[in-house]
Scaffold this active site. Structure first.
Site, PDB file in Angstrom:
ATOM      1  N   LYS A  14       0.976  -1.055  -0.091  1.00  0.00           N
ATOM      2  CA  LYS A  14      -0.012  -0.085  -0.019  1.00  0.00           C
ATOM      3  C   LYS A  14       0.975   1.137  -0.014  1.00  0.00           C
ATOM      4  CE  LYS A  14      -2.220  -0.956   4.103  1.00  0.00           C
ATOM      5  NZ  LYS A  14      -1.500  -2.292   4.130  1.00  0.00           N
ATOM      6  N   ARG A  90      -9.364   0.786   9.039  1.00  0.00           N
ATOM      7  CA  ARG A  90      -8.930  -0.546   9.226  1.00  0.00           C
ATOM      8  C   ARG A  90      -9.755  -1.475  10.043  1.00  0.00           C
ATOM      9  NH1 ARG A  90      -2.902   0.501   9.092  1.00  0.00           N
ATOM     10  NH2 ARG A  90      -1.768  -1.436   9.404  1.00  0.00           N
ATOM     11  N   ARG A 129      12.131  -6.550   5.272  1.00  0.00           N
ATOM     12  CA  ARG A 129      12.253  -4.984   4.907  1.00  0.00           C
ATOM     13  C   ARG A 129      13.112  -4.113   5.657  1.00  0.00           C
ATOM     14  NH1 ARG A 129       6.579  -1.773   4.788  1.00  0.00           N
ATOM     15  NH2 ARG A 129       6.466  -2.674   6.893  1.00  0.00           N
ATOM     16  N   ARG A 162      11.983  -1.814  10.752  1.00  0.00           N
ATOM     17  CA  ARG A 162      10.815  -1.165  11.723  1.00  0.00           C
ATOM     18  C   ARG A 162      10.641  -2.049  13.102  1.00  0.00           C
ATOM     19  NH1 ARG A 162       5.477   0.083   8.015  1.00  0.00           N
ATOM     20  NH2 ARG A 162       4.385  -0.887   9.800  1.00  0.00           N
ATOM     21  N   ARG A 173       0.048  -9.007  13.514  1.00  0.00           N
ATOM     22  CA  ARG A 173      -0.386  -7.965  12.642  1.00  0.00           C
ATOM     23  C   ARG A 173      -1.363  -8.452  11.459  1.00  0.00           C
ATOM     24  NH1 ARG A 173       4.715  -5.205  10.624  1.00  0.00           N
ATOM     25  NH2 ARG A 173       3.596  -3.977   9.325  1.00  0.00           N
TER      26      ARG A 173
HETATM   27  P1  AMP Z   1       1.038   0.475   9.077  1.00  0.00           P
HETATM   28  O1  AMP Z   1       2.189   1.503   8.853  1.00  0.00           O
HETATM   29  O2  AMP Z   1      -0.144   0.992   8.100  1.00  0.00           O
HETATM   30  O3  AMP Z   1       1.303  -0.877   8.812  1.00  0.00           O
HETATM   31  O4  AMP Z   1       0.647   0.887  10.476  1.00  0.00           O
HETATM   32  C1  AMP Z   1       1.692   0.676  11.791  1.00  0.00           C
HETATM   33  C2  AMP Z   1       0.820   0.627  12.976  1.00  0.00           C
HETATM   34  O5  AMP Z   1       0.128   1.762  13.323  1.00  0.00           O
HETATM   35  C3  AMP Z   1      -0.405  -0.528  12.866  1.00  0.00           C
HETATM   36  O6  AMP Z   1       0.155  -1.815  13.368  1.00  0.00           O
HETATM   37  C4  AMP Z   1      -1.142   0.040  14.209  1.00  0.00           C
HETATM   38  O7  AMP Z   1      -0.788  -0.319  15.419  1.00  0.00           O
HETATM   39  C5  AMP Z   1      -1.216   1.692  13.849  1.00  0.00           C
HETATM   40  N1  AMP Z   1      -2.100   1.975  12.899  1.00  0.00           N
HETATM   41  C6  AMP Z   1      -1.813   2.482  11.583  1.00  0.00           C
HETATM   42  N2  AMP Z   1      -3.118   2.810  10.998  1.00  0.00           N
HETATM   43  C7  AMP Z   1      -4.172   2.518  11.956  1.00  0.00           C
HETATM   44  C8  AMP Z   1      -5.578   2.557  11.981  1.00  0.00           C
HETATM   45  N3  AMP Z   1      -6.102   2.925  10.957  1.00  0.00           N
HETATM   46  N4  AMP Z   1      -6.222   1.949  13.263  1.00  0.00           N
HETATM   47  C9  AMP Z   1      -5.551   1.703  14.255  1.00  0.00           C
HETATM   48  N5  AMP Z   1      -3.927   1.332  14.112  1.00  0.00           N
HETATM   49  C10 AMP Z   1      -3.296   1.942  13.035  1.00  0.00           C
END
Ligand code: AMP
Length: 216
Positions: A14, A90, A129, A162, A173
């Site tokens: 994404k 989400r 990554r 990360r 996740r």
């Molecule tokens: P991402 O970079 O999209 O993988 O997001 C990293 C982390 O941020 C996720 O594993 C969640 O802990 C938090 N996070 C990001 N977007 C959301 C969302 N829309 N709702 C809840 N937690 C989020």
């Protein structure tokens, strides 16, 4: 200008495809993960609130994330350029908040793109990554390694991973995705907004498939 949501499991691409779309068409990339990581890095109260959930691979509260998105989507550049939401919504409640928020701001969604990738590939993409802390370049030790082990080709600094890209957190996740985010597929299908794109290939091929799907 068009407004999109990118949906898909962690590691689907994404962020990568979002960046390519925004570079090509000028949409504004709104990644809730990036916003939350910036808050964490800055040591803000909000970042500290989100820290534990993020590091364990769980979800931050709907209210907290929705407030961040509302603030960003209310800025004037969004209506002029269009947005690409990456990582939000989400959960189904987040999608409902988004619909209300967009109606209030006077915007609407043009499409929701589901990026589909096989689960074993997702794990390798995430666990492998690596990021350059200086220029932001993204590598993968399995698929796109740097020339010299663990150093950025451009900046020659040590690459980082990360915190949530370790195997245990990745598994969590993915479980959270199937449990809490995947119901959005049916939610947006029912609204006739969902389009599916194969994200298993090489990034330029995936991006071409995306352009074809969105008629860009
Ligand atoms: P991402 O970079 O999209 O993988 O997001 C990293 C982390 O941020 C996720 O594993 C969640 O802990 C938090 N996070 C990001 N977007 C959301 C969302 N829309 N709702 C809840 N937690 C989020």
């Amino acid at each position: 200008m068009s407004n999109y949501v990118f949906l898909g499991p962690p590691g689907a691409g994404k962020g990568t495809m979002g960046a390519m779309l925004c570079t090509a068409y000028g949409n504004i990339h709104v990644s809730t993960g990036d916003i939350l990581r910036a808050e964490l890095k800055a040591g803000s109260a909000l970042g500290n609130q989100a820290k534990q959930c993020m590091e364990g691979g769980g979800l931050v509260s709907d209210d907290l994330v929705a407030a961040l998105v509302r603030k960003r989507l209310s800025q004037t550049d969004i209506a002029a350029s269009g947005f690409l939401l990456d990582g939000f919504p989400r959960t189904v409640p987040q999608a409902e908040v988004l619909a209300t928020m967009l109606a209030e701001i006077g915007l609407s969604l043009d499409g929701v793109v589901l990026i589909e990738v096989a689960e074993d590939l997702l794990v390798k993409r995430l666990v492998g990554r690596r990021l350059c802390p200086t220029c932001g370049a993204i590598y993968n030790i399995f698929f796109a390694p740097p020339t010299h082990a663990d150093r950025c080709d451009t900046c020659d600094v040590a690459l980082t991973a990360r915190k949530d890209d370790n195997l245990e957190t990745v598994r969590n996740r993915l479980a959270v995705y199937w449990e809490q985010t995947a119901p959005l597929i049916g939610h947006y299908e029912a609204q006739r907004l969902l389009a599916r794109v194969n994200g298993s290939g090489e990034k330029n091929a995936n991006f071409s498939a995306l352009q074809a799907t969105l008629h860009l």
